[in-house]
Design an enzyme around this catalytic site. Structure first.
Site, PDB file in Angstrom:
ATOM      1  N   GLU A 250     -14.719  -2.999 -30.774  1.00 15.64           N
ATOM      2  CA  GLU A 250     -13.602  -1.914 -30.956  1.00 15.64           C
ATOM      3  C   GLU A 250     -13.087  -1.836 -32.520  1.00 15.64           C
ATOM      4  OE1 GLU A 250      -9.351  -0.788 -29.139  1.00 15.64           O
ATOM      5  OE2 GLU A 250     -10.233  -2.490 -28.730  1.00 15.64           O
TER       6      GLU A 250
ATOM      7  N   HIS B 210     -11.655  -4.775 -21.650  1.00 15.41           N
ATOM      8  CA  HIS B 210     -11.456  -6.065 -21.199  1.00 15.41           C
ATOM      9  C   HIS B 210      -9.889  -6.099 -20.324  1.00 15.41           C
ATOM     10  CE1 HIS B 210      -8.179  -6.612 -24.357  1.00 15.41           C
ATOM     11  NE2 HIS B 210      -9.078  -5.857 -25.168  1.00 15.41           N
TER      12      HIS B 210
END
Length: 170
Positions: free
Chosen positions: A123, A19
């Site tokens: 994550e 991201h």
């Protein structure tokens, strides 16, 4: 391995994109304890992160990579979905190209990949509010073109030991 070799050997090419910068990244760089603030719950992109997305979108289109991508998989967090949608979504990519001065006429021939939010791509399932997320129902209203069929509807996800990433890779 080049594109020609991949086509003749039925190989998939995997592009990984993390991201863009989130507001929590900015706050955490200044004061790590700020990451515990509820203000950063499911953090969105920072202004720099939005610029990073526009830059990546322009690159993905102008380089021809977008035409070769078959599927975009993202974790179900606002900053990751926002990055994926703004880089690979038909409407937003077209706007990005028009704003950059590139030839938007070429965009009509691009086959835009579907975007899939997948819980196992997360994550971490940490203690920080930035690592917590909204419900699938909320996301569906914010991102109607994203497929949330593989995002857990029971949240928080029961797997907190990290084995989900191993499952995702298998």
């Amino acid at each position: 391995m080049g594109d020609a070799a991949a086509q003749t050997h039925n190989v998939k090419i995997l592009h990984l994109v993390r991201h863009a910068q989130g507001v929590h990244n900015v706050a955490g760089a200044q004061d790590h304890s700020a990451l515990m603030s509820p203000r950063y719950f499911d953090a969105n992109l920072s202004p720099l992160g939005s610029q990073q997305v526009r830059d990546l979108s322009s690159y993905v289109v102008s380089s021809g990579i977008l035409a070769k991508i078959q599927l975009v998989v993202t974790s179900p967090l606002s900053r990751t979905i926002e990055t994926a949608v703004k880089v690979f979504d038909r409407k937003l990519t077209s706007e990005s190209v028009q704003n950059s001065g590139d030839d938007a006429a070429e965009m009509s021939d691009v086959n835009y990949p579907p975007i899939l939010a997948y819980e196992l791509c997360r994550e971490r399932l940490g203690l920080h509010p930035c690592d917590k997320r909204r419900t699938v129902t909320e996301y569906r209203s914010l991102y109607p073109d994203v497929d949330f069929s593989l995002a857990s509807t029971t949240y928080p996800h029961p797997d907190s030991d990290g084995s989900r990433i191993l499952t995702f890779c298998i």
